[in-house]
Motif scaffolding. Structure first.
Motif, short mmCIF file in Angstrom:
data_model
loop_
_atom_site.label_atom_id
_atom_site.label_comp_id
_atom_site.label_asym_id
_atom_site.label_seq_id
_atom_site.Cartn_x
_atom_site.Cartn_y
_atom_site.Cartn_z
N ALA A 163 3.81 4.12 -8.53
CA ALA A 163 4.24 3.48 -9.79
C ALA A 163 3.72 2.05 -9.90
O ALA A 163 3.60 1.50 -10.98
CB ALA A 163 5.76 3.49 -9.89
N ARG A 177 16.38 5.16 -1.52
CA ARG A 177 15.70 6.24 -2.25
C ARG A 177 16.43 7.55 -2.10
O ARG A 177 15.85 8.61 -2.39
CB ARG A 177 14.22 6.33 -1.87
CG ARG A 177 13.92 6.71 -0.49
CD ARG A 177 12.58 6.17 -0.06
NE ARG A 177 11.43 6.72 -0.74
CZ ARG A 177 10.25 6.09 -0.78
NH1 ARG A 177 10.10 4.90 -0.24
NH2 ARG A 177 9.23 6.65 -1.34
N TYR A 213 -5.62 -2.17 -3.29
CA TYR A 213 -6.66 -2.01 -4.32
C TYR A 213 -6.66 -0.58 -4.83
O TYR A 213 -6.00 0.31 -4.26
CB TYR A 213 -8.04 -2.30 -3.72
CG TYR A 213 -8.20 -3.71 -3.22
CD1 TYR A 213 -8.43 -4.76 -4.11
CD2 TYR A 213 -8.11 -4.00 -1.86
CE1 TYR A 213 -8.56 -6.06 -3.65
CE2 TYR A 213 -8.25 -5.30 -1.40
CZ TYR A 213 -8.48 -6.33 -2.30
OH TYR A 213 -8.61 -7.62 -1.85
N PHE A 253 -9.21 1.31 -10.66
CA PHE A 253 -8.37 0.45 -11.51
C PHE A 253 -8.25 -1.00 -11.03
O PHE A 253 -8.00 -1.89 -11.84
CB PHE A 253 -6.97 1.06 -11.65
CG PHE A 253 -6.96 2.48 -12.15
CD1 PHE A 253 -7.72 2.85 -13.25
CD2 PHE A 253 -6.21 3.46 -11.52
CE1 PHE A 253 -7.73 4.15 -13.72
CE2 PHE A 253 -6.20 4.77 -11.98
CZ PHE A 253 -6.97 5.12 -13.08
N GLY A 291 -0.55 0.74 -18.41
CA GLY A 291 -1.31 -0.45 -18.80
C GLY A 291 -1.86 -1.12 -17.56
O GLY A 291 -1.69 -0.63 -16.43
N VAL A 308 1.73 -5.05 -16.80
CA VAL A 308 3.00 -4.64 -16.19
C VAL A 308 3.71 -5.86 -15.59
O VAL A 308 4.93 -6.01 -15.72
CB VAL A 308 2.77 -3.55 -15.13
CG1 VAL A 308 4.09 -3.13 -14.49
CG2 VAL A 308 2.08 -2.32 -15.75
P1 AP5 Z 1 6.46 3.95 0.46
O1 AP5 Z 1 5.43 3.13 1.16
O2 AP5 Z 1 7.67 3.31 -0.06
O3 AP5 Z 1 5.69 4.79 -0.64
P2 AP5 Z 1 6.06 5.21 -2.16
O4 AP5 Z 1 7.43 4.92 -2.63
O5 AP5 Z 1 5.62 6.61 -2.24
O6 AP5 Z 1 5.27 4.22 -2.97
P3 AP5 Z 1 3.78 3.84 -2.81
O7 AP5 Z 1 3.64 2.76 -1.76
O8 AP5 Z 1 2.94 5.07 -2.62
O9 AP5 Z 1 3.44 3.33 -4.26
P4 AP5 Z 1 3.73 1.98 -5.03
O10 AP5 Z 1 4.71 2.25 -6.13
O11 AP5 Z 1 4.03 0.84 -4.10
O12 AP5 Z 1 2.31 1.81 -5.70
P5 AP5 Z 1 1.14 0.74 -5.43
O13 AP5 Z 1 1.52 -0.58 -5.94
O14 AP5 Z 1 0.65 0.83 -4.02
O15 AP5 Z 1 6.94 5.13 1.42
C1 AP5 Z 1 6.03 5.91 2.15
C2 AP5 Z 1 6.82 6.93 2.97
O16 AP5 Z 1 7.70 6.25 3.89
C3 AP5 Z 1 7.75 7.86 2.18
O17 AP5 Z 1 7.08 8.98 1.65
C4 AP5 Z 1 8.76 8.24 3.26
O18 AP5 Z 1 8.25 9.21 4.15
C5 AP5 Z 1 8.93 6.94 4.03
N1 AP5 Z 1 10.01 6.10 3.51
C6 AP5 Z 1 9.88 4.82 3.01
N2 AP5 Z 1 11.07 4.35 2.62
C7 AP5 Z 1 11.97 5.34 2.86
C8 AP5 Z 1 13.37 5.47 2.64
N3 AP5 Z 1 14.08 4.48 2.07
N4 AP5 Z 1 13.98 6.64 3.00
C9 AP5 Z 1 13.29 7.64 3.57
N5 AP5 Z 1 11.95 7.59 3.80
C10 AP5 Z 1 11.30 6.45 3.44
O19 AP5 Z 1 0.03 1.34 -6.42
C11 AP5 Z 1 -0.57 2.61 -6.16
C12 AP5 Z 1 -2.04 2.56 -6.59
O20 AP5 Z 1 -2.10 2.40 -8.00
C13 AP5 Z 1 -2.83 1.38 -5.99
O21 AP5 Z 1 -4.14 1.79 -5.70
C14 AP5 Z 1 -2.83 0.32 -7.10
O22 AP5 Z 1 -3.97 -0.51 -7.05
C15 AP5 Z 1 -2.81 1.20 -8.35
N6 AP5 Z 1 -2.09 0.58 -9.46
C16 AP5 Z 1 -0.96 -0.18 -9.38
N7 AP5 Z 1 -0.59 -0.58 -10.63
C17 AP5 Z 1 -1.50 -0.04 -11.49
C18 AP5 Z 1 -1.66 -0.08 -12.91
N8 AP5 Z 1 -0.79 -0.76 -13.71
N9 AP5 Z 1 -2.70 0.61 -13.45
C19 AP5 Z 1 -3.57 1.29 -12.66
N10 AP5 Z 1 -3.48 1.36 -11.31
C20 AP5 Z 1 -2.45 0.70 -10.73
#
Ligand code: AP5
Length: 211
Positions: free
Chosen positions: A11, A88, A137, A141, A194, A199
């Protein structure tokens, strides 16, 4: 300011947290980052967590709750924090609420970054992280500068298969915390579509509009 960032995988929680830190001067506490650090250093917690994380499952509540609550009790979080990825599950939300009540601390806001499922796989599979700086990164995007490209890494759970499993878990286990916080009048929704800049502006408007 004590806040929680919620949203599906990809997200933009990590991206936005990094952009908001300077403005709000509070630590970014990501349970995903903490668990990846434990995996990397091979601690017993990391060894246990790795299997769950790599297949896109959630690490059990009993492992994560203690870790997260201990972290927010550290001195650097005494006047605020930005929690990312915790809670979560409903039991995690209840445990956090109980810990904050015990500590006499009030939560200020829960920001839900909304992004449609159809965009998530592309965001996740294109993500690369700089192991030296932690910068996030996206190959399309948010393209990395040429001088860091060779050292970027891809997360093990950023495959299509693991991402699909993470989305299922998000809807089954994490989405129920949305009504939990809505019923406490803490939830604010922000459109995650966006550019990252757009954002960020919405996030700042939403957070500053709370006070
Ligand atoms: P965690 O690291 O928390 O992963 P997630 O919640 O799946 O979130 P992400 O880090 O994948 O995404 P994000 O929202 O931070 O997106 P980002 O900014 O990187 O958890 C990983 C794992 O750990 C879980 O699956 C679980 O196993 C475990 N875990 C962690 N916490 C836990 C808990 N509380 N309980 C149990 N298990 C737990 O952006 C993603 C990409 O999109 C990037 O490449 C970025 O450049 C791009 N991007 C960002 N914004 C935009 C935009 N506006 N437009 C286009 N691209 C964009």
């Amino acid at each position: 300011m004590r806040m929680i960032l919620v949203g599906p995988p990809g997200a933009g929680k990590g991206t936005q947290a990094a952009r908001l830190l300077d403005r709000f001067k509070i630590p970014h506490i990501s349970t995903g980052d903490m668990l990846r650090a434990a995996v990397k250093s091979g601690t017993p917690l990391g060894v246990e967590a790795a299997g769950y994380m790599n297949r896109g499952a959630l690490v059990p509540d009993e492992v994560v709750i203690g870790m997260a609550i201990e972290r927010i009790s550290q001195p650097d979080a005494s006047s605020g924090f930005m929690l990312d990825g915790f809670p979560r599950t409903r039991p995690q939300a209840e445990a956090l609420e109980a810990a904050l009540v015990d500590a006499g601390i009030k939560l200020d806001a829960v920001i839900l970054i909304q992004v449609d499922d159809s965009l998530i796989i592309e965001r996740i599979t294109g993500r690369r992280t700089d192991p030296e700086t932690g910068a996030i990164y996206h190959m399309t995007f948010s393209p990395p500068p040429a001088d860091v490209v060779d050292r970027l890494v891809q997360r093990k759970d950023d495959t299509e298969e693991a991402c699909a499993a993470r989305l299922v878990k998000y809807h089954s286990d994490t989405a129920p915390i949305i009504p939990f916080y809505e019923s406490r009048a803490l939830l604010t929704r922000v459109d995650g579509l966006g550019s990252p800049d757009e954002v960020t502006k919405r996030m700042i408007d939403a957070i500053e509009g709370l006070s």
